[in-house]
Scaffold this motif. Structure first.
Motif: not given
Length: 235
Positions: A184-187, A147-155, A101-110, A177-180
């Motif tokens: 791309x900006x998140x490699x 979405x950007x924060x999630x991509x950066x963290x999920x990688x 519970x309480x998991x921030x998808x933009x800070x998964x690694x923390x 939202x232009x998810x693609x």
């Protein structure tokens, strides 16, 4: 038997010739694709509401041993927002899935329980900030940032050749939202997109970020009848 042969032929065709997004049509076998999950895979579910999607996958696998199922809300808030989550969570835990519970998808690694883990699939269905922003431009920007924060963290939690699955509704404002482009900006690169079929996951019931209210929220998945899943890998 004829149906099984046709299904097998279609699966082989899809593997040989990946579907190009521009040619996808809602009708016809070319648009049909069902993700395959393995009991040996480490799978991370992000932003679960009532945990019905995670439970549907767990039930198909017959075990939750390698499943980590997370939500943004605290346990108390989650169970107030989604009363039907309780039974799904209990079943997942019985099958040895981990619930966080309480998991921030933009800070998964923390998050202590995640930072040393690596996953072959990270799945985020219908991400949305859920802030009730009425200005559409601001709403779009807020969700793009999510979405950007999630991509950066999920990688950071992906295994080599691991995949990120994101499912979105089609149409506006979601198309904007232009998810693609964000990926791309998140490699990241999009390797496949396909229509999301709720019927592939018996028992799955979509829930909005703001919660579920009988009579005000759709209970038959009608809100997600025209949705797409995008699969991303590191570029």
């Amino acid at each position: 038997m004829a149906k099984q042969k046709l299904k097998k032929a279609l699966q082989q065709h899809l593997k040989a010739k990946p579907v190009v997004q521009k040619t996808i049509k809602k009708k016809g076998p070319v648009s049909r694709f069902k993700p395959q999950y393995s009991v040996e895979e480490n799978i991370l579910f992000i932003g679960e509401g009532n945990f019905s999607f995670a439970w549907a996958v767990c039930e198909q696998l017959g075990t939750g041993e390698h499943l980590v199922c997370t939500c943004f809300d605290s346990e108390k808030v989650l169970k107030e927002k989604y009363e039907d989550a309780i039974g799904n969570i209990e079943q997942l835990q019985f099958m040895e899935a981990q619930i966080l519970y309480g998991v921030d998808c933009t800070k998964l690694e923390s998050f202590a329980s995640l930072k040393r883990r690596r996953f072959s699939k990270i799945i985020f269905n219908f991400p949305h900030v859920g802030k009730g922003i009425k200005d559409q431009d601001r709403n779009i920007r807020a969700n793009q940032e999510l979405i950007q924060g999630f991509f950066e963290s999920a990688q950071l939690l992906l295994e080599e050749k691991g995949e990120i699955y994101v499912t979105l509704k089609s149409g506006e404002p979601y198309d904007s939202w232009n998810i693609k482009n964000i990926a791309k900006s998140c490699e990241l690169r999009c390797t496949r997109s396909f229509f999301f079929e709720p019927s592939d996951y018996p028992g799955y019931q979509h829930r909005r970020t703001i919660g579920f209210s009988e009579g005000l929220s759709a209970a038959d998945n009608s809100e997600i009848s025209n949705s797409k899943t995008f699969i991303f890998q590191t570029a």
